[in-house]
Design a protein around this motif. Sequence first.
Motif, mmCIF file in Angstrom:
data_model
loop_
_atom_site.group_PDB
_atom_site.id
_atom_site.type_symbol
_atom_site.label_atom_id
_atom_site.label_comp_id
_atom_site.label_asym_id
_atom_site.label_seq_id
_atom_site.Cartn_x
_atom_site.Cartn_y
_atom_site.Cartn_z
ATOM 1 N N SER A 41 -16.087 28.975 53.962
ATOM 2 C CA SER A 41 -14.683 29.049 54.368
ATOM 3 C C SER A 41 -14.250 27.843 55.207
ATOM 4 C CB SER A 41 -14.414 30.336 55.142
ATOM 5 O OG SER A 41 -15.164 30.356 56.333
ATOM 6 N N LYS A 111 -11.775 28.549 62.443
ATOM 7 C CA LYS A 111 -11.672 29.627 61.470
ATOM 8 C C LYS A 111 -10.649 29.228 60.422
ATOM 9 C CE LYS A 111 -8.260 32.873 63.367
ATOM 10 N NZ LYS A 111 -8.074 34.246 63.797
ATOM 11 N N ARG A 112 -10.799 29.787 59.231
ATOM 12 C CA ARG A 112 -9.903 29.484 58.114
ATOM 13 C C ARG A 112 -8.667 30.371 58.227
ATOM 14 N NH1 ARG A 112 -9.579 26.366 53.163
ATOM 15 N NH2 ARG A 112 -11.771 26.105 53.405
ATOM 16 N N ARG A 123 -4.147 26.788 52.604
ATOM 17 C CA ARG A 123 -5.312 27.139 53.431
ATOM 18 C C ARG A 123 -5.547 26.018 54.425
ATOM 19 N NH1 ARG A 123 -9.931 29.063 49.415
ATOM 20 N NH2 ARG A 123 -11.020 29.160 51.394
#
Length: 157
Positions: A41, A111-112, A123
């Motif tokens: 991720s 964090k994604r 994203r």
Amino acid sequence: MRKNHYYYFIFLAALGFGLFSVNIKAPSASAHVKYTVVPKSLRGTYYHYFKKDQKWSRIKMTKYTYKAGNNSTLSGKKIIVKLYPQLAVAKEGSYYLLYHGGSDYFVGWYKRITITKNGKKIRALKELVSYPGIKHDYTRIWYPSKIKFTQTPVVYV
């Protein structure tokens, strides 16, 4: 003459038994080495624009490496002092902590996330930033391309 043969025989028998017992107790070596892997991720190349410096900064994460700007690359395959990987990853809540193995010096909390830009979902990477002496932590958003937002984007956690 026979006495000498008797002593040689006992010496060789004791030596053979000693070598045999050492071979039995020796642990078997494993050829498998465990490397530090950056979570899927987080992998990719991300950019952030710093208004103060009016410059772009870049973070690049691959399966085994982390590189921020002009700093040296940290590798999960490189071992420090035969004990710790150079790059280590730990999960704390929803963030991943990247840090130097064998020390308490951390690289960053990431964090994604998903953001919306012109109705399109992108994203991105969210970095939790904390400095000594500052009461509140704040976040920094890293984008997959060089995007400048004129207004605050909608962030989906």
